[in-house]
Design a protein around this motif. Structure first.
Motif: not given
Length: 376
Positions: A106-113, A119-120, A207-211, A240-243
């Motif tokens: 679900e997260l991949y679908k939402n974040m890549s759309s 962000d998560v 492909i990665p969602c880049n979020q 895999v974590i930004d902040q």
């Protein structure tokens, strides 16, 4: 928008209900179960409703536990995604997915759309929360990070661990034990996530969602994070974590030193780490002098030495901010919940999450290369 609960609390079925629920019991089970919060038709309760004895569990916020996956791994997720793209035929649908399979799908679908920020935020709460308290905290976090247009966060993963339901001093040690057990469970979740990335993106049609994914740990929630890091092998850590936001951290001020094999792994996991401290933090002062053998706390005194990580780790002093959002006695005297009580702290956090250069974040006074003070 989605909010998930990741909990290693006991699962129970309340009398008269047909669905499983998380319990307020104060002990943990070996693994996390995942639930998705349902905000459809949600209405803010009145003061009278909050006083009723039945203002508990799903009367606070409705949620649905995901089923456990029928088999391990993420091949089923890959088959569903490829089928939806018309690349590979499969009889599987999203309804066949369970646990982390369903959440990651679900997260991949939402974040890549979307091309916008989606962000998560993984949030780990602190000391003395029962499950009802956690549900109320989720509502506060949704307002702060999702409903707020200043925030890039669109999804929250709330880490629910079985802290004690009162602040009697001896329960602090029960929470320390629970945080260690919960950290080990969170470590397994991290490995599931890295396995998901490897299984899904080894296929060139996806492909990665880049979020971006962030972690925020408040107070003793830092012990959960510490336990997770302690169990991780350095060679298995992926960035895999930004902040990472360490909010009023109730851990030793030495956690970044080499002999403390925990937070010195964070720079391998994240792009940037921000330590938010308050030198007037009463809660951490009590923790230091009554429960931790006079060991200064990271969220009150700052780190002992972060010289090796000064390019990645920043210290943000919130001692002089005003509690202009929540100014009851608890917040003004405790100085422990700045991320909730102060708009100045919130604005600083939002700029951090957006990835603004630490030297360009507004309303900061630069003390040296990586230490800053928030000025109202």
């Amino acid at each position: 928008m989605a909010v998930y609960i990741l909990s290693n609390r006991k699962i129970i079925r309340h009398k008269g209900e047909r669905v499983d629920s998380f319990s307020n019991d104060e002990y943990s089970i070996p693994s996390f179960r995942i639930a998705k919060c349902n905000f459809d038709g949600y209405k803010e309760p009145t003061a009278a409703a909050k006083k009723k004895k039945d203002y508990t569990n799903r009367n606070i916020l409705n949620y649905q536990l995901f089923s456990e996956p029928q088999k391990q791994g993420y091949q089923d997720v890959l088959d569903v995604l490829l089928n939806e793209k018309g690349i590979k035929e499969s009889s599987l649908t999203a309804n066949h997915l369970g646990g982390t399979q369903r959440m990651f799908y679900e997260l991949y679908k939402n974040m890549s759309s979307t091309k916008d920020r989606s962000d998560v935020l993984i949030f780990i709460h602190g000391y003395a929360y029962d499950f009802d308290d956690e549900l109320k905290a989720i509502l506060d976090l949704k307002k702060l990070f999702i409903d707020n247009t200043e925030s890039p966060v669109e999804h929250i993963l709330f880490v629910s661990w079985p802290a004690s339901s009162n602040v009697v001093p001896l329960t602090y040690f029960d929470d320390k034990a629970a945080s260690i057990n919960s950290g080990a469970s969170l470590m397994r979740l991290f490995y599931f996530y890295t396995q998901f990335l490897k299984d899904i993106f080894s296929n060139r049609d996806l492909i990665p969602c880049n979020q971006r994914i962030h972690i925020a740990a408040h107070s003793m929630g830092n012990r959960v994070l510490q336990s997770m890091l302690y169990s991780l092998k350095k060679e298995n850590i992926l960035r895999v974590i930004d902040q990472v936001l360490l909010l009023n951290s109730d851990v030793s001020y030495k956690v970044f030193e080499d002999q403390e094999t925990s937070f010195n792994k964070l720079p391998l996991l994240a792009n940037r780490i921000s330590i938010y401290l308050n030198r007037k933090d009463l809660i951490l002062g009590i923790s230091q002098f009554t429960k931790n053998i006079l060991t200064p706390r990271l969220g009150k005194n700052g780190p002992s030495n972060i010289e090796p990580y000064k390019d990645i780790v920043s210290v943000i002093d919130c001692t002089f901010v005003e509690d202009d959002l929540l100014n009851t006695f608890k917040f003004e005297a405790g100085n422990h919940w700045g991320y909730l009580s102060s708009s100045s702290v919130q604005n600083d956090i939002f700029q951090n999450l957006y990835g603004v250069d630490r030297n360009l974040i507004a309303n900061r006074l630069k003390n040296n290369e990586n230490i800053f003070t928030i000025v109202s």
